[in-house]
Design a protein around this motif. Structure first.
Motif, PDB file in Angstrom:
ATOM      1  N   ASN A   5       0.806  -1.219   0.000  1.00  0.00           N
ATOM      2  CA  ASN A   5       0.000   0.000   0.000  1.00  0.00           C
ATOM      3  C   ASN A   5       0.841   1.271   0.000  1.00  0.00           C
ATOM      4  OD1 ASN A   5      -2.326  -1.526   0.025  1.00  0.00           O
ATOM      5  ND2 ASN A   5      -2.467  -1.525   2.254  1.00  0.00           N
ATOM      6  N   LEU A   6       2.160   1.145   0.126  1.00  0.00           N
ATOM      7  CA  LEU A   6       3.014   2.328   0.147  1.00  0.00           C
ATOM      8  C   LEU A   6       3.242   2.841  -1.268  1.00  0.00           C
ATOM      9  CD1 LEU A   6       5.722   1.317   2.759  1.00  0.00           C
ATOM     10  CD2 LEU A   6       3.802   2.859   3.084  1.00  0.00           C
ATOM     11  N   ALA A   7       3.293   4.148  -1.405  1.00  0.00           N
ATOM     12  CA  ALA A   7       3.498   4.744  -2.725  1.00  0.00           C
ATOM     13  C   ALA A   7       4.963   4.683  -3.144  1.00  0.00           C
ATOM     14  CB  ALA A   7       3.033   6.193  -2.720  1.00  0.00           C
ATOM     15  N   PHE A   8       5.882   4.716  -2.173  1.00  0.00           N
ATOM     16  CA  PHE A   8       7.307   4.718  -2.459  1.00  0.00           C
ATOM     17  C   PHE A   8       7.943   3.438  -1.952  1.00  0.00           C
ATOM     18  CE2 PHE A   8       7.143   9.555  -1.899  1.00  0.00           C
ATOM     19  CZ  PHE A   8       6.883   9.744  -3.233  1.00  0.00           C
ATOM     20  N   GLY A   9       9.044   3.070  -2.599  1.00  0.00           N
ATOM     21  CA  GLY A   9       9.846   1.960  -2.131  1.00  0.00           C
ATOM     22  C   GLY A   9      10.962   2.467  -1.233  1.00  0.00           C
ATOM     23  N   LYS A  10      11.800   1.553  -0.773  1.00  0.00           N
ATOM     24  CA  LYS A  10      12.888   1.923   0.124  1.00  0.00           C
ATOM     25  C   LYS A  10      13.871   2.864  -0.555  1.00  0.00           C
ATOM     26  CE  LYS A  10      16.536  -0.064   2.930  1.00  0.00           C
ATOM     27  NZ  LYS A  10      17.238  -1.287   3.343  1.00  0.00           N
ATOM     28  N   SER A  11      14.168   2.615  -1.814  1.00  0.00           N
ATOM     29  CA  SER A  11      15.120   3.472  -2.519  1.00  0.00           C
ATOM     30  C   SER A  11      14.584   4.899  -2.667  1.00  0.00           C
ATOM     31  CB  SER A  11      15.462   2.885  -3.881  1.00  0.00           C
ATOM     32  OG  SER A  11      14.317   2.810  -4.689  1.00  0.00           O
ATOM     33  N   ASN A  12      13.273   5.048  -2.843  1.00  0.00           N
ATOM     34  CA  ASN A  12      12.681   6.388  -2.928  1.00  0.00           C
ATOM     35  C   ASN A  12      12.859   7.154  -1.616  1.00  0.00           C
ATOM     36  OD1 ASN A  12      10.744   4.578  -4.803  1.00  0.00           O
ATOM     37  ND2 ASN A  12      10.996   6.635  -5.628  1.00  0.00           N
ATOM     38  N   ILE A  59      20.327  21.735  -6.323  1.00  0.00           N
ATOM     39  CA  ILE A  59      20.632  20.316  -6.517  1.00  0.00           C
ATOM     40  C   ILE A  59      19.811  19.467  -5.554  1.00  0.00           C
ATOM     41  CG2 ILE A  59      22.456  18.587  -6.246  1.00  0.00           C
ATOM     42  CD1 ILE A  59      24.389  20.732  -7.339  1.00  0.00           C
ATOM     43  N   GLY A  60      19.662  19.931  -4.311  1.00  0.00           N
ATOM     44  CA  GLY A  60      18.847  19.202  -3.343  1.00  0.00           C
ATOM     45  C   GLY A  60      17.392  19.123  -3.757  1.00  0.00           C
ATOM     46  N   PHE A  61      16.837  20.237  -4.222  1.00  0.00           N
ATOM     47  CA  PHE A  61      15.435  20.230  -4.653  1.00  0.00           C
ATOM     48  C   PHE A  61      15.234  19.351  -5.890  1.00  0.00           C
ATOM     49  CE2 PHE A  61      15.031  24.386  -2.317  1.00  0.00           C
ATOM     50  CZ  PHE A  61      14.151  23.901  -1.365  1.00  0.00           C
ATOM     51  N   LEU A  62      16.177  19.385  -6.811  1.00  0.00           N
ATOM     52  CA  LEU A  62      16.077  18.524  -7.989  1.00  0.00           C
ATOM     53  C   LEU A  62      16.182  17.049  -7.616  1.00  0.00           C
ATOM     54  CD1 LEU A  62      18.175  20.541 -10.609  1.00  0.00           C
ATOM     55  CD2 LEU A  62      15.686  20.316 -10.471  1.00  0.00           C
ATOM     56  N   SER A  63      17.014  16.734  -6.631  1.00  0.00           N
ATOM     57  CA  SER A  63      17.115  15.341  -6.211  1.00  0.00           C
ATOM     58  C   SER A  63      15.852  14.887  -5.477  1.00  0.00           C
ATOM     59  CB  SER A  63      18.351  15.125  -5.339  1.00  0.00           C
ATOM     60  OG  SER A  63      18.240  15.843  -4.139  1.00  0.00           O
ATOM     61  N   ILE A  64      15.174  15.799  -4.797  1.00  0.00           N
ATOM     62  CA  ILE A  64      13.892  15.455  -4.172  1.00  0.00           C
ATOM     63  C   ILE A  64      12.850  15.160  -5.256  1.00  0.00           C
ATOM     64  CG2 ILE A  64      11.967  16.403  -2.839  1.00  0.00           C
ATOM     65  CD1 ILE A  64      14.049  17.844  -1.114  1.00  0.00           C
ATOM     66  N   ILE A  65      12.825  15.969  -6.295  1.00  0.00           N
ATOM     67  CA  ILE A  65      11.894  15.725  -7.398  1.00  0.00           C
ATOM     68  C   ILE A  65      12.199  14.386  -8.059  1.00  0.00           C
ATOM     69  CG2 ILE A  65      11.205  16.540  -9.695  1.00  0.00           C
ATOM     70  CD1 ILE A  65      11.621  19.404  -8.604  1.00  0.00           C
ATOM     71  N   TYR A  66      13.485  14.096  -8.254  1.00  0.00           N
ATOM     72  CA  TYR A  66      13.863  12.807  -8.838  1.00  0.00           C
ATOM     73  C   TYR A  66      13.434  11.652  -7.931  1.00  0.00           C
ATOM     74  CZ  TYR A  66      16.655   8.914 -10.501  1.00  0.00           C
ATOM     75  OH  TYR A  66      17.049   7.686 -10.947  1.00  0.00           O
ATOM     76  N   ALA A  67      13.571  11.823  -6.616  1.00  0.00           N
ATOM     77  CA  ALA A  67      13.185  10.766  -5.683  1.00  0.00           C
ATOM     78  C   ALA A  67      11.687  10.501  -5.733  1.00  0.00           C
ATOM     79  CB  ALA A  67      13.601  11.143  -4.261  1.00  0.00           C
ATOM     80  N   ILE A  68      10.908  11.533  -5.974  1.00  0.00           N
ATOM     81  CA  ILE A  68       9.455  11.363  -6.052  1.00  0.00           C
ATOM     82  C   ILE A  68       9.067  10.679  -7.363  1.00  0.00           C
ATOM     83  CG2 ILE A  68       7.279  12.624  -6.248  1.00  0.00           C
ATOM     84  CD1 ILE A  68       8.493  14.674  -4.293  1.00  0.00           C
ATOM     85  N   LEU A  69       9.717  11.039  -8.447  1.00  0.00           N
ATOM     86  CA  LEU A  69       9.351  10.508  -9.756  1.00  0.00           C
ATOM     87  C   LEU A  69      10.009   9.168 -10.079  1.00  0.00           C
ATOM     88  CD1 LEU A  69       9.492  13.767 -11.883  1.00  0.00           C
ATOM     89  CD2 LEU A  69       7.486  12.643 -10.906  1.00  0.00           C
ATOM     90  N   HIS A  70      11.025   8.783  -9.315  1.00  0.00           N
ATOM     91  CA  HIS A  70      11.785   7.561  -9.582  1.00  0.00           C
ATOM     92  C   HIS A  70      10.915   6.327  -9.391  1.00  0.00           C
ATOM     93  CE1 HIS A  70      15.192   4.852  -9.727  1.00  0.00           C
ATOM     94  NE2 HIS A  70      14.853   4.350  -8.563  1.00  0.00           N
ATOM     95  N   LYS A  71      10.939   5.443 -10.372  1.00  0.00           N
ATOM     96  CA  LYS A  71      10.199   4.181 -10.289  1.00  0.00           C
ATOM     97  C   LYS A  71      11.050   3.192  -9.510  1.00  0.00           C
ATOM     98  CE  LYS A  71       7.012   1.229 -11.613  1.00  0.00           C
ATOM     99  NZ  LYS A  71       5.726   1.200 -11.007  1.00  0.00           N
TER     100      LYS A  71
END
Length: 81
Positions: A5-12, A59-71
């Protein structure tokens, strides 16, 4: 709560935490003393505060966006209902 039921995995979550830490480091780099009416502090215009720290925050904000969008690879797409 079931893991399915979680939207993100551990890597996210790991990528998200790293991004938040980078943003916090950028804001710490921007902080410091300030000038008052009685004393001028020229360090408010140094390169770390004006150039480096905003780039670190970006760079931090872009990495947060990448973490959200990362499959996440550890998420299970074949969920049996």
């Amino acid at each position: 709560m079931d893991k399915r039921n979680l939207a993100f995995g551990k890597s996210n979550f790991v990528l998200l935490a790293i991004g938040v830490l980078v943003v916090i480091i950028g804001f710490i780099m921007m902080s410091g003393g300030s000038s008052t009416e009685n004393m001028y502090d020229p360090s408010i215009f140094n390169a770390q505060r004006i150039k480096v720290a905003p780039v670190v925050c970006l760079i931090g904000f872009l990495s947060i966006i990448y973490a959200i969008l990362h499959k996440s690879k550890d998420s299970n797409d074949n969920i049996d209902s």
